[in-house]
Motif scaffolding. Structure first.
Motif, PDB file in Angstrom:
ATOM      1  N   GLY A   1       0.827  -1.198   0.000  1.00 46.20           N
ATOM      2  CA  GLY A   1       0.000   0.000   0.000  1.00 46.20           C
ATOM      3  C   GLY A   1       0.864   1.251   0.000  1.00 46.20           C
TER       4      GLY A   1
ATOM      5  N   ILE B   1      -8.283   5.086   5.573  1.00 39.78           N
ATOM      6  CA  ILE B   1      -7.908   3.663   5.613  1.00 39.78           C
ATOM      7  C   ILE B   1      -8.779   2.831   6.548  1.00 39.78           C
ATOM      8  CG2 ILE B   1      -5.544   4.134   4.900  1.00 39.78           C
ATOM      9  CD1 ILE B   1      -4.641   3.815   7.778  1.00 39.78           C
TER      10      ILE B   1
ATOM     11  N   TYR C   1     -11.873   1.903   6.599  1.00 44.94           N
ATOM     12  CA  TYR C   1     -12.828   0.944   6.045  1.00 44.94           C
ATOM     13  C   TYR C   1     -12.237   0.066   4.950  1.00 44.94           C
ATOM     14  CZ  TYR C   1     -15.935   3.771   8.789  1.00 44.94           C
ATOM     15  OH  TYR C   1     -16.509   4.440   9.848  1.00 44.94           O
ATOM     16  N   GLU C   2     -10.945   0.178   4.743  1.00 46.10           N
ATOM     17  CA  GLU C   2     -10.268  -0.686   3.769  1.00 46.10           C
ATOM     18  C   GLU C   2     -10.019  -2.050   4.413  1.00 46.10           C
ATOM     19  OE1 GLU C   2      -9.530  -0.002   0.632  1.00 46.10           O
ATOM     20  OE2 GLU C   2     -10.065   2.128   0.674  1.00 46.10           O
ATOM     21  N   THR C   3     -10.411  -3.097   3.733  1.00 41.55           N
ATOM     22  CA  THR C   3     -10.142  -4.428   4.272  1.00 41.55           C
ATOM     23  C   THR C   3      -8.663  -4.774   4.133  1.00 41.55           C
ATOM     24  OG1 THR C   3     -10.791  -5.411   2.161  1.00 41.55           O
ATOM     25  CG2 THR C   3     -12.471  -5.297   3.891  1.00 41.55           C
TER      26      THR C   3
ATOM     27  N   LEU D   1      -4.797  -2.845   2.443  1.00 37.15           N
ATOM     28  CA  LEU D   1      -4.117  -1.776   1.711  1.00 37.15           C
ATOM     29  C   LEU D   1      -3.246  -2.356   0.598  1.00 37.15           C
ATOM     30  CD1 LEU D   1      -3.025   0.492   4.710  1.00 37.15           C
ATOM     31  CD2 LEU D   1      -5.041   0.713   3.247  1.00 37.15           C
TER      32      LEU D   1
ATOM     33  N   LYS E   1      -2.704  -1.027  -3.100  1.00 38.39           N
ATOM     34  CA  LYS E   1      -3.555   0.139  -3.311  1.00 38.39           C
ATOM     35  C   LYS E   1      -2.761   1.437  -3.209  1.00 38.39           C
ATOM     36  CE  LYS E   1      -7.823  -1.930  -1.693  1.00 38.39           C
ATOM     37  NZ  LYS E   1      -8.899  -1.854  -0.727  1.00 38.39           N
TER      38      LYS E   1
ATOM     39  N   ILE F   1      -3.684   5.146  -2.116  1.00 37.85           N
ATOM     40  CA  ILE F   1      -4.734   5.925  -1.451  1.00 37.85           C
ATOM     41  C   ILE F   1      -4.278   7.368  -1.377  1.00 37.85           C
ATOM     42  CG2 ILE F   1      -5.993   6.254   0.709  1.00 37.85           C
ATOM     43  CD1 ILE F   1      -5.808   3.196   1.081  1.00 37.85           C
TER      44      ILE F   1
END
Length: 110
Positions: free
Chosen positions: A72, A93, A95-97, A99, A102, A104
């Motif tokens: 991430g 971050i 609510y991200e299952t 990273l 990703k 962000i």
């Protein structure tokens, strides 16, 4: 919460606030990696399963475009209000299952 790795220029007061929010955050300085290049910082983060947190948006967005295989990358705009910045990062971050791989973006409010 998240395992994060703050790059060399990321503000320490924000790191402290993120720790208060229960994020496991390691700084480049704490890891003994001051002076490493951005690709080396990313490599360390990958090897240690930590998402990078940085205000060096241009370089790390470019690294993300070259290598999507990472833990991430969180790129932030500069914000002198450290409490607001820490809160925006946490919200981005929360609510991200995962990273994993990703990019962000955490932008300063207009």
């Amino acid at each position: 919460m998240a395992n994060l790795y703050a790059d060399e220029q990321f503000p320490l007061p924000v790191v402290i606030l993120l720790r208060d929010l229960n994020h496991n955050i390691l700084t480049v300085q704490e890891a003994g990696n001051a002076g490493l290049s951005d690709p080396e910082v990313l490599e360390f983060a990958i090897n240690n399963e930590r998402a990078i947190i940085t205000q060096n948006r241009r370089d790390f967005i470019k690294l993300h475009s070259q290598n999507h295989n990472h833990a991430g990358i969180i790129v932030c705009t500069n914000d002198r209000n450290i409490e607001r910045l820490a809160d925006r990062i946490n919200q981005a971050i929360a609510y991200e299952t995962t990273l994993l791989n990703k990019l962000i973006r955490v932008n300063r409010p207009q």
